[in-house]
Write a protein that holds these residues in place. Structure first.
Motif, mmCIF file in Angstrom:
data_model
loop_
_atom_site.group_PDB
_atom_site.id
_atom_site.type_symbol
_atom_site.label_atom_id
_atom_site.label_comp_id
_atom_site.label_asym_id
_atom_site.label_seq_id
_atom_site.Cartn_x
_atom_site.Cartn_y
_atom_site.Cartn_z
ATOM 1 N N ALA A 64 3.981 3.723 -17.287
ATOM 2 C CA ALA A 64 3.549 4.743 -16.323
ATOM 3 C C ALA A 64 4.236 4.529 -14.976
ATOM 4 C CB ALA A 64 2.032 4.705 -16.163
ATOM 5 N N ILE A 65 4.338 3.278 -14.561
ATOM 6 C CA ILE A 65 5.018 2.976 -13.292
ATOM 7 C C ILE A 65 6.459 3.449 -13.340
ATOM 8 C CG2 ILE A 65 5.850 1.085 -11.844
ATOM 9 C CD1 ILE A 65 3.273 -0.464 -12.635
ATOM 10 N N LYS A 66 7.162 3.140 -14.425
ATOM 11 C CA LYS A 66 8.569 3.543 -14.548
ATOM 12 C C LYS A 66 8.702 5.065 -14.560
ATOM 13 C CE LYS A 66 9.564 1.156 -18.268
ATOM 14 N NZ LYS A 66 10.400 0.622 -19.386
ATOM 15 N N ALA A 67 7.805 5.736 -15.253
ATOM 16 C CA ALA A 67 7.893 7.200 -15.356
ATOM 17 C C ALA A 67 7.579 7.888 -14.036
ATOM 18 C CB ALA A 67 6.944 7.699 -16.440
ATOM 19 N N ALA A 68 6.693 7.292 -13.224
ATOM 20 C CA ALA A 68 6.223 7.950 -12.004
ATOM 21 C C ALA A 68 7.077 7.642 -10.783
ATOM 22 C CB ALA A 68 4.780 7.537 -11.722
ATOM 23 N N ASP A 69 7.784 6.537 -10.787
ATOM 24 C CA ASP A 69 8.527 6.106 -9.601
ATOM 25 C C ASP A 69 9.662 7.067 -9.272
ATOM 26 O OD1 ASP A 69 9.405 4.414 -7.500
ATOM 27 O OD2 ASP A 69 10.929 3.572 -8.838
ATOM 28 N N SER A 70 9.720 7.495 -8.009
ATOM 29 C CA SER A 70 10.824 8.354 -7.556
ATOM 30 C C SER A 70 11.680 7.646 -6.519
ATOM 31 C CB SER A 70 10.282 9.664 -6.973
ATOM 32 O OG SER A 70 9.600 9.426 -5.753
ATOM 33 N N VAL A 81 5.735 8.262 -2.463
ATOM 34 C CA VAL A 81 5.087 7.177 -3.191
ATOM 35 C C VAL A 81 4.265 7.753 -4.333
ATOM 36 C CG1 VAL A 81 3.403 5.303 -3.027
ATOM 37 C CG2 VAL A 81 5.029 5.695 -1.161
ATOM 38 N N ALA A 82 4.429 7.204 -5.520
ATOM 39 C CA ALA A 82 3.621 7.620 -6.672
ATOM 40 C C ALA A 82 2.276 6.913 -6.637
ATOM 41 C CB ALA A 82 4.360 7.295 -7.967
ATOM 42 N N GLY A 123 8.473 3.768 -4.368
ATOM 43 C CA GLY A 123 7.459 2.798 -4.756
ATOM 44 C C GLY A 123 6.271 3.445 -5.428
ATOM 45 N N VAL A 124 5.408 2.587 -5.978
ATOM 46 C CA VAL A 124 4.243 3.029 -6.748
ATOM 47 C C VAL A 124 3.020 2.271 -6.243
ATOM 48 C CG1 VAL A 124 3.190 3.110 -9.040
ATOM 49 C CG2 VAL A 124 5.658 3.518 -8.769
ATOM 50 N N PHE A 125 1.939 3.003 -6.058
ATOM 51 C CA PHE A 125 0.680 2.390 -5.622
ATOM 52 C C PHE A 125 -0.358 2.537 -6.721
ATOM 53 C CE2 PHE A 125 -3.236 1.730 -3.277
ATOM 54 C CZ PHE A 125 -2.902 0.651 -2.472
ATOM 55 N N LEU A 126 -0.986 1.414 -7.099
ATOM 56 C CA LEU A 126 -1.962 1.385 -8.187
ATOM 57 C C LEU A 126 -3.380 1.333 -7.627
ATOM 58 C CD1 LEU A 126 -0.230 -1.375 -10.381
ATOM 59 C CD2 LEU A 126 0.112 1.111 -10.486
ATOM 60 N N VAL A 127 -4.231 2.247 -8.072
ATOM 61 C CA VAL A 127 -5.650 2.242 -7.704
ATOM 62 C C VAL A 127 -6.417 1.684 -8.899
ATOM 63 C CG1 VAL A 127 -7.630 3.607 -6.962
ATOM 64 C CG2 VAL A 127 -5.314 4.233 -6.202
ATOM 65 N N ILE A 128 -6.991 0.497 -8.725
ATOM 66 C CA ILE A 128 -7.603 -0.254 -9.817
ATOM 67 C C ILE A 128 -9.104 -0.388 -9.570
ATOM 68 C CG2 ILE A 128 -7.490 -2.412 -11.135
ATOM 69 C CD1 ILE A 128 -4.759 -2.934 -9.696
#
Length: 329
Positions: free
Chosen positions: A89-95, A46-47, A98-103
């Motif tokens: 950034a989501i597209k570049a980081a996803d492997s 997970v990114a 899934g991607v988790f955002l810390v806001i």
């Protein structure tokens, strides 16, 4: 205004250029963006992405690397990045996991990160998020409804980054974030305001012998101004607020993060750390983890913040101590 800069309007781009140029084996820049990303992306993990307005360095790009953030999105100074930036950034980081955002809990950040999340999900990328609201100084303030997200965000980066590196799923990281965030609380004190380069003057001015408790990382109002006090007194004041917010119970385990706001020397931060740790001893708490330094700054604001995290699960402590490869941890 005395600043080590070229053109104030280009300061973020030039900062990122310098960050990448000085860390070429660790970091890369996503083309035509203000996104800093790990040079060697983790595969099938997970990114973890965070970000926000610039001016809080080393947050957030300084925490990009193995075991912590996959990418950081750098907005203009004290300004949320746009949804398109976050989406890229989501597209570049996803492997693929899934991607988790810390806001951080600021209106602009929440709106833009949530819009980017929706955009990514429309393209089939699994995305989830958490909102960090660790600042107990005031309930509502400039830029936010509810408590602000400040230095405690770095502990969230650290624990969730370790969880990702250890193979946790997107759902497991979401569950972990929901457990740790209520146990992280922060409060600060400012001795001077921050000067945004394009503005050229401090956002607020304190007299030479004046301090303000609870100022936010963008210079938002705090809860009280008074005459300058000793480090020991300030430690007692901030700990008293944190004690009321938790509240403390004898023999509980805590992590301590003492964070410089940009212009407070490490010498003074360590004086304050000594006073904080001695005071926590009198509260019969077990301090099991301590970090001192500049982690979530406010450009050139003088002051410090104190973050306490109640360690409810020893796995959290293991993740705080988990080895990482970043510039700033």
């Amino acid at each position: 205004m005395k600043k080590l800069i070229n053109n104030p309007s280009d300061i973020v781009n030039q900062m990122i250029d310098g960050l990448i140029a000085s860390s070429p084996t660790l970091l890369a820049r996503v083309a035509d963006s203000q996104i800093v990303i790990r040079k060697n992306l983790a595969i099938n993990k997970v990114a973890i992405i965070s970000g926000g307005g610039s001016g809080h360095e080393p947050a957030h790009a300084g925490f990009v690397g193995q075991g912590m953030l996959t990418a950081a999105v750098c907005g203009q100074v004290f300004t949320s990045p746009t949804p398109d930036q976050i989406f890229n950034a989501i597209k570049a980081a996803d492997s693929g996991q899934g991607v988790f955002l810390v806001i951080k809990n600021y209106s602009g950040d929440i709106m833009n990160f949530e819009m980017a999340k929706d955009m990514a999900e429309m393209e089939g990328i699994k995305v989830d998020s958490c909102i960090v609201d660790d600042d107990i100084a005031v309930e509502n303030s400039t830029y936010t409804q509810g408590k602000r997200g400040v230095a405690g965000t770095i502990l969230v980066h650290k624990i969730l980054g370790a969880a990702s590196e250890q193979g946790a799923s997107l759902a497991e990281i979401k569950q972990l974030s929901a457990k740790i965030i209520p146990n992280i609380k922060t409060i600060g004190v400012a001795f001077s305001g921050a000067t945004v380069p394009e503005v050229g003057k401090p956002g607020f001015v304190l007299a030479e012998d004046e301090i303000e408790y609870g100022v936010g990382i963008h210079g938002e109002p705090g809860y009280r101004r008074e005459k300058l006090q000793s480090s020991k007194f300030l430690a007692q004041e901030l700990i008293s607020k944190l004690k009321a917010a938790f509240p403390f119970q004898k023999n509980e385990q805590y992590a301590v993060l003492i964070n410089g706001l940009g212009a407070t020397p490490l010498m003074e931060q360590y004086v304050f750390a000594n006073d904080v740790l001695r005071q926590l001893e009198t509260e019969n708490l077990n301090v099991v983890f301590t970090k001192v330094g500049n982690y979530m700054t406010a450009i050139d604001m003088a002051g410090v913040s104190l973050t306490l995290m109640k360690i409810v699960d020893n796995d959290w402590l293991e993740k705080l101590n988990y080895s990482v490869t970043t510039l700033a941890w």
